[in-house]
Design an enzyme around this catalytic site. Sequence first.
Site, mmCIF file in Angstrom:
data_model
loop_
_atom_site.group_PDB
_atom_site.id
_atom_site.type_symbol
_atom_site.label_atom_id
_atom_site.label_comp_id
_atom_site.label_asym_id
_atom_site.label_seq_id
_atom_site.Cartn_x
_atom_site.Cartn_y
_atom_site.Cartn_z
ATOM 1 N N ASN A 128 -22.626 11.384 9.554
ATOM 2 C CA ASN A 128 -24.217 10.883 10.233
ATOM 3 C C ASN A 128 -24.373 9.349 10.283
ATOM 4 O O ASN A 128 -24.671 8.482 11.155
ATOM 5 C CB ASN A 128 -25.315 11.671 9.602
ATOM 6 C CG ASN A 128 -25.219 12.945 10.110
ATOM 7 O OD1 ASN A 128 -24.957 13.291 11.173
ATOM 8 N ND2 ASN A 128 -26.124 13.806 9.347
ATOM 9 N N VAL A 129 -24.402 8.895 8.839
ATOM 10 C CA VAL A 129 -24.377 7.318 8.629
ATOM 11 C C VAL A 129 -23.253 6.692 9.597
ATOM 12 O O VAL A 129 -23.805 5.491 9.861
ATOM 13 C CB VAL A 129 -24.818 7.171 7.312
ATOM 14 C CG1 VAL A 129 -24.949 5.301 7.304
ATOM 15 C CG2 VAL A 129 -25.824 7.766 6.673
ATOM 16 N N GLY A 130 -22.528 7.002 9.228
ATOM 17 C CA GLY A 130 -21.109 6.084 9.872
ATOM 18 C C GLY A 130 -21.033 6.084 11.218
ATOM 19 O O GLY A 130 -21.169 5.022 12.070
ATOM 20 N N ASP B 13 -12.053 8.558 9.368
ATOM 21 C CA ASP B 13 -12.632 9.761 8.780
ATOM 22 C C ASP B 13 -11.223 10.814 8.222
ATOM 23 O O ASP B 13 -10.452 10.464 8.930
ATOM 24 C CB ASP B 13 -13.572 10.773 9.533
ATOM 25 C CG ASP B 13 -14.509 11.471 8.753
ATOM 26 O OD1 ASP B 13 -15.725 11.204 8.627
ATOM 27 O OD2 ASP B 13 -14.115 12.483 8.151
ATOM 28 N N VAL C 232 -22.064 1.730 1.202
ATOM 29 C CA VAL C 232 -23.481 2.601 1.562
ATOM 30 C C VAL C 232 -23.442 4.086 0.816
ATOM 31 O O VAL C 232 -24.449 4.376 0.483
ATOM 32 C CB VAL C 232 -23.303 3.175 2.913
ATOM 33 C CG1 VAL C 232 -24.626 3.662 3.490
ATOM 34 C CG2 VAL C 232 -23.258 1.932 3.827
ATOM 35 N N ASN D 3 -23.532 6.876 -1.896
ATOM 36 C CA ASN D 3 -24.180 7.036 -3.228
ATOM 37 C C ASN D 3 -23.342 7.702 -4.340
ATOM 38 O O ASN D 3 -22.532 8.309 -4.040
ATOM 39 C CB ASN D 3 -25.324 8.063 -2.998
ATOM 40 C CG ASN D 3 -26.672 7.385 -2.338
ATOM 41 O OD1 ASN D 3 -27.109 6.218 -2.675
ATOM 42 N ND2 ASN D 3 -27.279 8.095 -1.405
ATOM 43 N N HIS E 51 -31.199 1.760 -6.266
ATOM 44 C CA HIS E 51 -31.488 2.547 -5.221
ATOM 45 C C HIS E 51 -31.807 4.025 -5.838
ATOM 46 O O HIS E 51 -30.947 4.370 -6.617
ATOM 47 C CB HIS E 51 -30.241 2.717 -4.366
ATOM 48 C CG HIS E 51 -30.539 3.533 -3.171
ATOM 49 N ND1 HIS E 51 -31.886 3.426 -2.279
ATOM 50 C CD2 HIS E 51 -30.073 4.456 -2.370
ATOM 51 C CE1 HIS E 51 -31.733 4.245 -1.339
ATOM 52 N NE2 HIS E 51 -30.780 4.883 -1.378
HETATM 53 O O1 TXD Z 1 -29.155 3.691 1.152
HETATM 54 C C1 TXD Z 1 -28.301 4.264 1.098
HETATM 55 N N1 TXD Z 1 -27.403 3.611 0.514
HETATM 56 C C2 TXD Z 1 -28.018 5.558 1.720
HETATM 57 C C3 TXD Z 1 -26.622 6.385 1.229
HETATM 58 C C4 TXD Z 1 -28.610 6.029 2.731
HETATM 59 C C5 TXD Z 1 -28.112 7.220 3.304
HETATM 60 C C6 TXD Z 1 -27.000 7.921 3.149
HETATM 61 N N2 TXD Z 1 -26.171 7.387 1.813
HETATM 62 C C7 TXD Z 1 -25.122 8.012 1.352
HETATM 63 O O2 TXD Z 1 -24.115 7.658 2.434
HETATM 64 C C8 TXD Z 1 -24.983 9.521 1.183
HETATM 65 O O3 TXD Z 1 -25.499 10.133 0.039
HETATM 66 C C9 TXD Z 1 -23.501 9.594 1.258
HETATM 67 O O4 TXD Z 1 -22.742 9.269 -0.012
HETATM 68 C C10 TXD Z 1 -23.120 8.586 2.197
HETATM 69 C C11 TXD Z 1 -22.681 9.332 3.873
HETATM 70 O O5 TXD Z 1 -23.908 9.858 4.173
HETATM 71 P P1 TXD Z 1 -23.750 10.882 5.541
HETATM 72 O O6 TXD Z 1 -25.200 11.287 5.850
HETATM 73 O O7 TXD Z 1 -23.174 9.884 6.676
HETATM 74 O O8 TXD Z 1 -22.863 11.856 5.155
HETATM 75 P P2 TXD Z 1 -22.081 12.693 6.167
HETATM 76 O O9 TXD Z 1 -22.576 12.911 7.368
HETATM 77 O O10 TXD Z 1 -21.487 13.994 5.231
HETATM 78 O O11 TXD Z 1 -20.676 11.805 6.332
HETATM 79 C C12 TXD Z 1 -19.775 11.555 5.147
HETATM 80 C C13 TXD Z 1 -18.320 11.568 5.886
HETATM 81 C C14 TXD Z 1 -17.824 12.738 6.538
HETATM 82 O O12 TXD Z 1 -17.645 12.749 7.649
HETATM 83 C C15 TXD Z 1 -16.654 13.198 5.584
HETATM 84 O O13 TXD Z 1 -15.588 13.737 6.222
HETATM 85 C C16 TXD Z 1 -16.145 11.592 5.307
HETATM 86 O O14 TXD Z 1 -17.527 10.914 5.190
HETATM 87 N N3 TXD Z 1 -15.248 11.506 4.247
HETATM 88 C C17 TXD Z 1 -14.166 10.650 4.247
HETATM 89 N N4 TXD Z 1 -13.890 9.651 5.124
HETATM 90 C C18 TXD Z 1 -12.783 8.745 4.878
HETATM 91 N N5 TXD Z 1 -12.185 8.871 3.749
HETATM 92 C C19 TXD Z 1 -12.645 9.977 2.904
HETATM 93 N N6 TXD Z 1 -11.508 10.039 1.972
HETATM 94 C C20 TXD Z 1 -13.642 10.676 3.094
HETATM 95 N N7 TXD Z 1 -14.114 11.891 2.392
HETATM 96 C C21 TXD Z 1 -15.340 12.355 3.069
#
Ligand code: TXD
Length: 309
Positions: free
Chosen positions: A13-15, A34, A119, A121, A176
Site C-alpha cells: 500500500n505505501v510503496g 517486492d 518507512v 515500522n 514515531h
Molecule cells: O510513518 C510511518 N513510518 C509509517 C510506517 C506509516 C505507514 C506504514 N508504516 C509501515 O510501512 C508499516 O507498518 C509497514 O512496516 C510498512 C509498509 O506498510 P504497507 O501498508 O505498505 O504494508 P503492505 O501493504 O503489507 O506492503 C508491504 C510490502 C508487501 O507487498 C510485501 O510483499 C513486501 O512489503 N515485502 C518485501 N518486499 C521486498 N523485499 C522483502 N524482503 C519483502 N518482504 C515483504
Amino acid sequence: MSRPKVTVVGAGNVGATTAQYIVERELADVVLTDVVDGLPQGKALDLLQAGPVHGYDCRVTGANDYEATAGSDIIVITAGLARKPGMSRDDLLMKNAEIVGGVVAETTRRSPTAILIVVTNPLDAMAQLAFRRSGFPKQRVIGMAGVLDSARFRTFIAQELDVSVENVTAFVLGGHGDTMVPLPRYSTVAGIPITELLSKERLEALVKRTANGGAEIVGLLKTGSAYYAPAASVVDMVEAILKDKKKVLPCTAYLEGEYGLKGLFVGVPVKLGRRGVEQILQITLAPDEAAALGRSAAAVRELTDKLGI
Ligand code: TXD
C-alpha cells in the site's frame, strides 16, 4: 537531462502509492520491487499506463530482484509487515529487522551514493538498522514519521478551527508512535501559536488523537494500516531532496549530541536537500518537553538494544 531515479522497495500500500505520487508529480523514474511474484511488475505497468492520461512520461519498472535498482538517487524502504488490529509497532520488530537488513544490503551495494528513506515500522529502530547495515554517512539515512505525524496534527487543528490546512503548521518531535512529542507552542495558524486559539482541554484532545492517529486508521481498515498520508509524506521528503529545496521538515535522523541524545535515531526538525539531512535544527525545550523527548528516546533505545544495534 536524465530524470532522477527512485527505488521503492515494497510494492504494498505505501510503496505503490509512493510510486504513484512520485510519477504524478514527475519527480523521477521509479523502480518498484517486492518479493511477491508479479506484484511490482503489475503495479508498475498499471502506473505506466496511467501516464498518457495524467500526462507524465516517467518510467516505472517492476522487479522481484535488485538489478534494475542500480544507480538510484533515493531508495525508499517500505518492505515489511504492516500492523494488524491489536498489534503494536514493536511486535513487528524482529520480523521487519530481518527484512530491512536484507533490503539494505541488496540496495546499497548497487546504489552506493543513494539517500535511504526508511518507512518500515518500528520506524526509528529500522532507520538505525539501515544506518548501521549500510555504513552510509548519517546525512544519507533518514526515517519518515514526523511529516506524517505533523500532517495528522495539522489536519485535526484545521478541522477544529475550521481554517485551511495550508494555514496550519505543526511541530512534532520524538519517536514515531505513542511516545511522540507534539509541540503546541511551535504549532501555528498563519503564524499564531495554537495555544492562543484553543483551550488546554481541546489541545490535549487533539494531541492525543494525533499520537493515536495510526491506530485509529488501523482500527477502521482492519486489514492494514494508513497509506495515502504516509505516501504523501514520503514524497514530500523525496521532492525536498531531489529539488534541493532545503526544506525544514520533521524527520527521523541520527543524533550525536543534539537535544542531549547520542547515537540514536529520533524525530527532529531537519533541513532536507540534495545531500540529505543538511542540518539538524535545535530549539530550546521546556522542561516538560525535554522530559517527554527523553521518554520517547528511551522507548526507541529499548528497541535498538533488543536488536543490538
Ligand atoms: O510513518 C510511518 N513510518 C509509517 C510506517 C506509516 C505507514 C506504514 N508504516 C509501515 O510501512 C508499516 O507498518 C509497514 O512496516 C510498512 C509498509 O506498510 P504497507 O501498508 O505498505 O504494508 P503492505 O501493504 O503489507 O506492503 C508491504 C510490502 C508487501 O507487498 C510485501 O510483499 C513486501 O512489503 N515485502 C518485501 N518486499 C521486498 N523485499 C522483502 N524482503 C519483502 N518482504 C515483504
